[in-house]
Structure formats: structure tokens, C-alpha cells
Write a protein that holds these residues in place. Structure first.
Motif, PDB file in Angstrom:
ATOM      1  N   THR A   2      20.273 -43.918 -24.176  1.00 30.42           N
ATOM      2  CA  THR A   2      19.989 -44.661 -22.949  1.00 30.42           C
ATOM      3  C   THR A   2      18.508 -44.537 -22.585  1.00 30.42           C
ATOM      4  N   ASN A   3      18.074 -45.391 -21.674  1.00 30.90           N
ATOM      5  CA  ASN A   3      16.692 -45.315 -21.200  1.00 30.90           C
ATOM      6  C   ASN A   3      16.420 -43.960 -20.542  1.00 30.90           C
ATOM      7  N   GLU A   4      17.414 -43.435 -19.836  1.00 35.87           N
ATOM      8  CA  GLU A   4      17.256 -42.134 -19.179  1.00 35.87           C
ATOM      9  C   GLU A   4      17.082 -41.022 -20.217  1.00 35.87           C
ATOM     10  N   GLU A   5      17.855 -41.080 -21.283  1.00 32.87           N
ATOM     11  CA  GLU A   5      17.731 -40.076 -22.345  1.00 32.87           C
ATOM     12  C   GLU A   5      16.383 -40.195 -23.049  1.00 32.87           C
ATOM     13  N   PHE A   7      13.605 -41.393 -21.732  1.00 34.00           N
ATOM     14  CA  PHE A   7      12.597 -40.867 -20.819  1.00 34.00           C
ATOM     15  C   PHE A   7      12.619 -39.344 -20.803  1.00 34.00           C
ATOM     16  N   SER A   8      13.793 -38.761 -20.845  1.00 31.19           N
ATOM     17  CA  SER A   8      13.910 -37.299 -20.864  1.00 31.19           C
ATOM     18  C   SER A   8      13.215 -36.713 -22.085  1.00 31.19           C
ATOM     19  N   GLN A  11       9.514 -37.004 -21.509  1.00 33.36           N
ATOM     20  CA  GLN A  11       9.120 -36.009 -20.514  1.00 33.36           C
ATOM     21  C   GLN A  11       9.020 -34.622 -21.154  1.00 33.36           C
ATOM     22  N   THR A  26       6.480 -39.052 -14.530  1.00 33.33           N
ATOM     23  CA  THR A  26       7.468 -39.950 -13.935  1.00 33.33           C
ATOM     24  C   THR A  26       7.380 -41.300 -14.641  1.00 33.33           C
ATOM     25  N   LEU A  27       8.371 -42.128 -14.447  1.00 36.14           N
ATOM     26  CA  LEU A  27       8.348 -43.460 -15.047  1.00 36.14           C
ATOM     27  C   LEU A  27       7.147 -44.272 -14.567  1.00 36.14           C
ATOM     28  N   GLN A  69       7.141 -46.117 -17.983  1.00 38.26           N
ATOM     29  CA  GLN A  69       8.199 -47.132 -17.957  1.00 38.26           C
ATOM     30  C   GLN A  69       7.952 -48.163 -19.062  1.00 38.26           C
ATOM     31  N   VAL A  72       9.022 -46.621 -22.345  1.00 43.88           N
ATOM     32  CA  VAL A  72      10.487 -46.615 -22.465  1.00 43.88           C
ATOM     33  C   VAL A  72      10.992 -48.005 -22.835  1.00 43.88           C
ATOM     34  N   GLN A  73      10.465 -49.038 -22.204  1.00 43.47           N
ATOM     35  CA  GLN A  73      10.915 -50.401 -22.477  1.00 43.47           C
ATOM     36  C   GLN A  73      10.631 -50.817 -23.921  1.00 43.47           C
TER      37      GLN A  73
END
Length: 80
Positions: A2-5, A7-8, A11, A26-27, A69, A72-73
Motif C-alpha cells: 500500500t501507499n502507507e507501507e 511511505f513507511s 521514512q 512527512t508526505l 508524496q 510515493v505516487q
């Protein structure tokens, strides 16, 4: 992934490999202005993300990247 994963993972790499504070990452963070990363750092970041991707990243894809962000995209469609 996922996008959250995704980003993690970004990070974690930025905190552990680039000595940034987690609160900075941060995003919305601007890669140059907020995180003080240059083009060599950006390449290194992408190299460290390769294990989480299914395919090769096109260098031109990153010409318009300004924030995490954006990263990530671009990476999301390539993530495992």
C-alpha cells in the motif's frame, strides 16, 4: 504494498540512512527544502528502495518530484 507501507519504508530509510528526524519525514516534506537532500541523495534513496519494487524506475519519472508524496505516487505502481 500500500501507499502507507511504501511511505513507511521511505521514512525508515530516511531516518536510518540519512539521519533525519522522523518528525521531518512527512508526505508533505519537500525533498530539497525540508529534508536537504540533493540529487545524489535522491539516487541513493531510490537504490535503497529497489528491494521493494517489481520493476526498474525510469530516471525521467523523477524530474518533477518535489515532495515525498510525489515519490510515493511514482513508486506505488512499481511496488511489490
Amino acid at each position: 504494498m500500500t501507499n502507507e507501507e511504501l511511505f513507511s519504508k521511505l521514512q525508515d530509510i530516511l531516518v536510518n540512512e540519512f539521519d533525519l528526524e522522523k518528525e521531518q519525514v512527512t508526505l508533505e516534506a519537500n525533498i530539497v527544502d525540508d529534508l536537504d537532500l540533493d540529487s545524489i541523495d535522491a539516487v541513493e534513496l531510490i537504490v535503497k528502495m529497489k528491494p521493494y519494487l517489481n520493476s526498474k524506475i525510469e530516471p525521467d519519472a523523477f524530474k518533477s518530484v518535489r515532495t515525498l508524496q510525489d515519490v510515493v505516487q511514482i513508486l506505488a505502481p512499481l511496488a511489490k
